[in-house]
Design an enzyme around this catalytic site. Structure first.
Site, PDB file in Angstrom:
ATOM      1  N   ASP A 282      44.539  95.726  12.106  1.00 30.92           N
ATOM      2  CA  ASP A 282      44.683  95.251  10.731  1.00 30.92           C
ATOM      3  C   ASP A 282      43.901  93.966  10.503  1.00 30.92           C
ATOM      4  O   ASP A 282      43.416  93.710   9.403  1.00 30.92           O
ATOM      5  CB  ASP A 282      46.163  95.056  10.397  1.00 30.92           C
ATOM      6  CG  ASP A 282      46.832  96.423  10.290  1.00 30.92           C
ATOM      7  OD1 ASP A 282      47.188  96.978  11.349  1.00 30.92           O
ATOM      8  OD2 ASP A 282      46.927  96.951   9.173  1.00 30.92           O
TER       9      ASP A 282
ATOM     10  N   ASN B 171      47.837  94.353  15.002  1.00 34.03           N
ATOM     11  CA  ASN B 171      47.977  95.771  14.675  1.00 34.03           C
ATOM     12  C   ASN B 171      49.471  96.067  14.582  1.00 34.03           C
ATOM     13  O   ASN B 171      50.319  95.189  14.776  1.00 34.03           O
ATOM     14  CB  ASN B 171      47.281  96.637  15.744  1.00 34.03           C
ATOM     15  CG  ASN B 171      47.138  98.083  15.302  1.00 34.03           C
ATOM     16  OD1 ASN B 171      46.681  98.351  14.198  1.00 34.03           O
ATOM     17  ND2 ASN B 171      47.543  99.033  16.133  1.00 34.03           N
ATOM     18  N   LYS B 172      49.789  97.308  14.302  1.00 31.09           N
ATOM     19  CA  LYS B 172      51.177  97.706  14.086  1.00 31.09           C
ATOM     20  C   LYS B 172      52.100  97.238  15.208  1.00 31.09           C
ATOM     21  O   LYS B 172      51.732  97.273  16.378  1.00 31.09           O
ATOM     22  CB  LYS B 172      51.225  99.231  13.958  1.00 31.09           C
ATOM     23  CG  LYS B 172      52.569  99.833  13.656  1.00 31.09           C
ATOM     24  CD  LYS B 172      53.264  99.220  12.462  1.00 31.09           C
ATOM     25  CE  LYS B 172      52.439  99.271  11.189  1.00 31.09           C
ATOM     26  NZ  LYS B 172      53.001  98.410  10.117  1.00 31.09           N
TER      27      LYS B 172
ATOM     28  N   ARG C 162      49.850  92.803   0.260  1.00 29.43           N
ATOM     29  CA  ARG C 162      50.274  92.754   1.669  1.00 29.43           C
ATOM     30  C   ARG C 162      49.452  91.659   2.360  1.00 29.43           C
ATOM     31  O   ARG C 162      48.275  91.499   2.049  1.00 29.43           O
ATOM     32  CB  ARG C 162      50.049  94.114   2.364  1.00 29.43           C
ATOM     33  CG  ARG C 162      50.953  95.223   1.819  1.00 29.43           C
ATOM     34  CD  ARG C 162      50.847  96.498   2.641  1.00 29.43           C
ATOM     35  NE  ARG C 162      51.522  96.372   3.929  1.00 29.43           N
ATOM     36  CZ  ARG C 162      51.481  97.327   4.862  1.00 29.43           C
ATOM     37  NH1 ARG C 162      50.808  98.448   4.648  1.00 29.43           N
ATOM     38  NH2 ARG C 162      52.115  97.172   6.023  1.00 29.43           N
TER      39      ARG C 162
ATOM     40  N   GLN D  58      54.907 105.969  11.365  1.00 28.49           N
ATOM     41  CA  GLN D  58      53.557 106.456  11.030  1.00 28.49           C
ATOM     42  C   GLN D  58      53.047 107.435  12.089  1.00 28.49           C
ATOM     43  O   GLN D  58      52.310 108.371  11.781  1.00 28.49           O
ATOM     44  CB  GLN D  58      52.571 105.277  10.930  1.00 28.49           C
ATOM     45  CG  GLN D  58      52.757 104.378   9.713  1.00 28.49           C
ATOM     46  CD  GLN D  58      53.632 103.190  10.015  1.00 28.49           C
ATOM     47  OE1 GLN D  58      54.506 103.242  10.886  1.00 28.49           O
ATOM     48  NE2 GLN D  58      53.426 102.107   9.295  1.00 28.49           N
TER      49      GLN D  58
ATOM     50  N   ARG E  96      48.600 103.341   2.681  1.00 29.13           N
ATOM     51  CA  ARG E  96      48.719 102.355   3.738  1.00 29.13           C
ATOM     52  C   ARG E  96      47.552 102.540   4.701  1.00 29.13           C
ATOM     53  O   ARG E  96      46.769 103.482   4.564  1.00 29.13           O
ATOM     54  CB  ARG E  96      50.064 102.507   4.469  1.00 29.13           C
ATOM     55  CG  ARG E  96      50.364 103.977   4.769  1.00 29.13           C
ATOM     56  CD  ARG E  96      51.007 104.224   6.075  1.00 29.13           C
ATOM     57  NE  ARG E  96      50.235 103.721   7.179  1.00 29.13           N
ATOM     58  CZ  ARG E  96      49.196 104.329   7.715  1.00 29.13           C
ATOM     59  NH1 ARG E  96      48.727 105.475   7.235  1.00 29.13           N
ATOM     60  NH2 ARG E  96      48.566 103.803   8.746  1.00 29.13           N
ATOM     61  N   GLY E  97      47.473 101.642   5.693  1.00 32.61           N
ATOM     62  CA  GLY E  97      46.351 101.692   6.619  1.00 32.61           C
ATOM     63  C   GLY E  97      45.300 100.700   6.123  1.00 32.61           C
ATOM     64  O   GLY E  97      44.916 100.734   4.954  1.00 32.61           O
TER      65      GLY E  97
END
Ligand code: MRU
Length: 342
Positions: free
Chosen positions: A233, A243-244, A77, A192, A34-35
């Site tokens: 992201d 982003n997250k 994704r 995370q 991920r990332g």
């Protein structure tokens, strides 16, 4: 390709082997890796593995395989644009090869193709590694001495092929003796921050503490936090940043407390086709990731759940974007275009 299975961290360090594009897409979807930058780099290698597996017999065959493989990888994704960047780049590379080498492929031509594609995949990763170092230096220069810094999610070495984006800024500043303390938000629901970021900070010897997400405002108000740095992201052409989930809330709190809010991300994260944040697709992940922690249910059976995995922080709340090409501030479309031209 060997992939460190991030789902098992920090308890176990185990690798899984992926042999083709479908395996890469599955590992990406299931969060074994991920990332944003990392899933792009993995896609580049997944593409190369798929060509090795299918051994195109002609230029036409190569074009067909390239298109299908890129589509398969991109479906893993939806939010991180690095995945699309890498898959599109590999497809374009293969198509260029096909145009330059028309007709049937004898074994020597196939060998040439496979080694050229491998080389391109490696280039995607070495560029990311270098970008992380450059962002680390640009970002560290922005921070004050004795900096108390906060980050969210994991934008560290685990999320990239290098030292990380946001965490790379923190560790680079730490090496220059500028970090007094770092806080990592745990980042519900996937944790995370708790599983990965604080683990990375501890391994790098950065004085640090873990917070649950709902502690952030209180800590910012009372503990002298003087910078927040996160990764991204996807950044729209006007600077709005996906982003997250939880990043937007932190940016609002930062604005209230006049704390600079930095986003560190390599330029493949910038999507010039997205006019603003509304054009960014936000991934909705499974309810179970919210209702279960380590296999244990923590909410009533049958509960209705929302799980947007990302949010969008408006450009106006971001003090600066840090890319491998320099610092963008104020965050405007014009300044982004200038940075990309560097
Ligand atoms: O869902 P993930 O873990 O792949 O999301 C990653 C993030 O959102 C990170 O915070 C990050 O900033 C992008 S990766 C450097």
């Amino acid at each position: 390709m060997k992939i460190l299975d991030q789902r098992l961290l920090p308890d176990q360090v185990k690798f899984i082997t992926v042999k083709d594009a479908a395996g890469t897409a599955k590992a990406t979807k299931d969060m074994a890796l991920r990332g944003a930058p990392l899933i792009g780099c993995a896609a580049a290698f997944g593409f190369a593995l798929e060509l090795r597996r299918l051994k195109p017999r002609s230029a036409g065959d190569l074009e067909k395989i390239a298109g299908k493989t890129a589509d398969l990888l991109k479906a893993a994704r939806p939010t991180a644009v690095a995945l699309f960047y890498a898959a599109d780049r590999m497809e374009a590379f293969a198509r260029k090869f096909a145009a330059a080498h028309p007709g049937k492929y004898a074994p020597a031509a196939l060998k040439g193709l496979l080694s050229a594609v491998d080389k391109e995949a490696r280039l995607v990763t070495t560029e990311d590694e270098k970008a992380c170092l450059d962002m680390g230096n640009y970002g560290a220069a922005l921070l004050p001495k004795n900096c108390v810094i906060m980050t969210h999610c994991n934008a560290g070495a685990l999320a990239t092929m290098g030292i990380g984006t946001a965490v790379g800024v923190i560790t680079a500043a730490h090496k220059k003796g500028k970090i007094k303390h770092a806080y990592s938000c745990e980042t519900r629901p996937y944790l995370q921050g708790a599983r990965l970021t604080i683990w990375e900070l501890m391994r790098e010897g950065v004085p640090s503490e873990l917070l649950t997400d709902n502690m952030a405002a209180h800590i910012i108000k009372t503990c002298g936090v003087n910078a927040i740095v996160v990764g991204a992201d996807r950044i729209a052409s006007n600077g709005d940043t996906a982003n997250k989930i939880g990043t937007y809330g932190l940016a609002v709190i930062a604005k209230h407390h006049k704390v600079p809010f930095y986003v560190a991300a390599p330029t493949p994260t910038i999507d010039m086709k997205a006019r603003d944040g509304d054009a960014i697709i936000i991934e909705e992940r499974s309810c179970e990731e919210v209702t279960f922690v380590k296999g244990k249910r923590i909410a009533p059976k049958g509960v209705r759940v929302r799980h947007p995995a990302f949010d969008v922080t408006p450009a106006g709340l971001i003090t600066a974007l840090i890319t491998e090409k320099g610092v963008i501030s104020p965050v405007t479309r014009g300044n982004i275009i200038k940075n990309l031209a560097n």
